[in-house]
Scaffold this motif. Structure first.
Motif, short mmCIF file in Angstrom:
data_model
loop_
_atom_site.label_atom_id
_atom_site.label_comp_id
_atom_site.label_asym_id
_atom_site.label_seq_id
_atom_site.Cartn_x
_atom_site.Cartn_y
_atom_site.Cartn_z
N PHE A 1 -1.26 6.84 -6.52
CA PHE A 1 -2.65 7.24 -6.67
C PHE A 1 -2.57 8.78 -6.53
CE2 PHE A 1 -5.81 3.63 -5.83
CZ PHE A 1 -5.15 2.90 -6.53
N THR B 1 -13.13 -6.24 -5.41
CA THR B 1 -12.52 -5.18 -4.80
C THR B 1 -13.54 -4.48 -4.31
OG1 THR B 1 -10.46 -5.62 -6.09
CG2 THR B 1 -10.73 -3.67 -4.75
N VAL C 1 -2.88 -1.60 -9.94
CA VAL C 1 -2.88 -1.94 -8.50
C VAL C 1 -4.15 -2.67 -7.92
CG1 VAL C 1 -3.01 -0.76 -6.01
CG2 VAL C 1 -1.38 0.03 -7.57
N LEU C 2 -5.34 -2.15 -8.62
CA LEU C 2 -6.73 -2.68 -8.40
C LEU C 2 -6.73 -3.88 -9.08
CD1 LEU C 2 -8.94 0.67 -9.11
CD2 LEU C 2 -8.67 -0.23 -6.80
N GLN D 1 0.73 -1.09 -0.01
CA GLN D 1 -0.06 -0.08 -0.03
C GLN D 1 1.00 1.25 -0.09
OE1 GLN D 1 -0.53 2.46 2.46
NE2 GLN D 1 -1.98 3.49 0.80
N GLN E 1 0.42 1.75 -3.81
CA GLN E 1 -0.76 2.26 -4.04
C GLN E 1 -0.80 3.74 -3.83
OE1 GLN E 1 -3.64 2.78 -1.19
NE2 GLN E 1 -5.21 2.01 -2.28
N ILE F 1 -3.08 3.07 -11.50
CA ILE F 1 -4.17 2.90 -10.40
C ILE F 1 -5.07 1.62 -10.59
CG2 ILE F 1 -6.56 3.65 -9.79
CD1 ILE F 1 -5.51 6.32 -9.83
N TRP G 1 -7.59 5.84 -0.22
CA TRP G 1 -7.09 6.06 -1.79
C TRP G 1 -7.98 5.44 -2.54
CZ3 TRP G 1 -4.34 9.78 -3.27
CH2 TRP G 1 -3.62 10.29 -2.53
N ASN G 2 -8.31 4.17 -2.36
CA ASN G 2 -9.44 3.25 -3.18
C ASN G 2 -10.80 4.38 -3.61
OD1 ASN G 2 -7.76 1.41 -4.09
ND2 ASN G 2 -8.86 -0.27 -2.71
N PHE H 1 -5.97 0.44 2.53
CA PHE H 1 -6.25 0.61 1.02
C PHE H 1 -7.45 1.37 0.96
CE2 PHE H 1 -3.63 -2.78 0.76
CZ PHE H 1 -2.77 -2.71 -0.52
#
Length: 224
Positions: free
Chosen positions: A118, A196, A146-147, A110, A114, A143, A175-176, A172
């Motif tokens: 991001f 996810t 990573v997803l 992360q 991430q 992005i 930022w997600n 996570f």
């Protein structure tokens, strides 16, 4: 500042990283006072803060029940909090176990895989003085990469570590959320990364996280 509460959390209302620390504190029922730094005034670079974090970034945490011990970097903070105060392993796994290193693995991913990428989308989309479409495109691709990593794992299991939600999952979340609602264009989270997206929603439904999420909305409204 009085120290009626155990922790002082230096953070930012819109900064994703500070809220991931708040999730852990709230989940464990630990008391804390949030101090929201004003980036426009450069408070995060001022000596009053850099005496705690020489890197001049949020978050930083002071533990008043441990001789005012200071720790910075969001995942180092959450690791400190759970190692010291989550003795029942409510949101973490026991140090020294193999799963502990799996938890660390996700926290490191992360922090390195991430957050920086991001954040670069946010920088080049909003703050960079020149438009650099190739940079935006590169980091938006990161992005989704990573997803995709998360999707590959979460399509086979409910949580990242063991059979419960841990700080690895929490790290996570913010930022997600930014990716789904701000950083990506014409993005359908449920369609593109269904496992996810489902995991993300489950995390947001946790009472402690929902409470912090509400505090986050209130802080943003108050500051702006």
């Amino acid at each position: 500042m009085s120290h009626g509460k155990q922790f002082t959390l230096y953070t930012h209302d819109r900064g994703p990283n500070g809220w991931s620390v708040a999730f852990a504190l709230q989940e464990l029922g630990l008391t804390y006072e949030s101090v929201f730094l004003d980036f426009q005034k450069g408070e995060h670079k001022a000596p009053e803060f850099t005496k705690y974090n020489p890197n001049g970034r949020i978050p930083a945490l002071i533990d008043h029940h441990n001789n005012d011990f200071v720790v910075w970097e969001s995942n180092a903070i959450t690791q400190y909090v759970v190692d010291k105060y989550d003795k029942d392993r409510k949101i973490s796994v026991a140090p020294g176990t193999e799963e502990y290193y799996t938890q660390l693995q996700w926290l490191y991913f992360q922090a390195s895989g991430q957050g920086p990428y991001f954040g670069q989308v946010a920088w080049f989309s909003v703050y960079h003085p020149e438009k650099v479409p190739s940079a935006v495109e590169r980091y938006r691709s990161e992005i989704k990469r990573v997803l995709g990593v998360l999707e590959g794992v979460l399509s086979k299991r409910e949580w990242l570590v063991g059979n419960k939600a841990t700080v690895a999952d929490f790290s996570f979340l913010t930022w997600n959320d930014a990716a789904a609602n701000f950083l990506l264009e014409n993005f359908d989270f449920d369609k593109e990364f269904p496992a996810t997206a489902k995991w993300h929603k489950r995390l947001l439904e946790r009472p402690a996280i929902a409470q912090v999420w509400a505090e986050r909305a209130k802080a943003v409204q108050k500051q702006h």
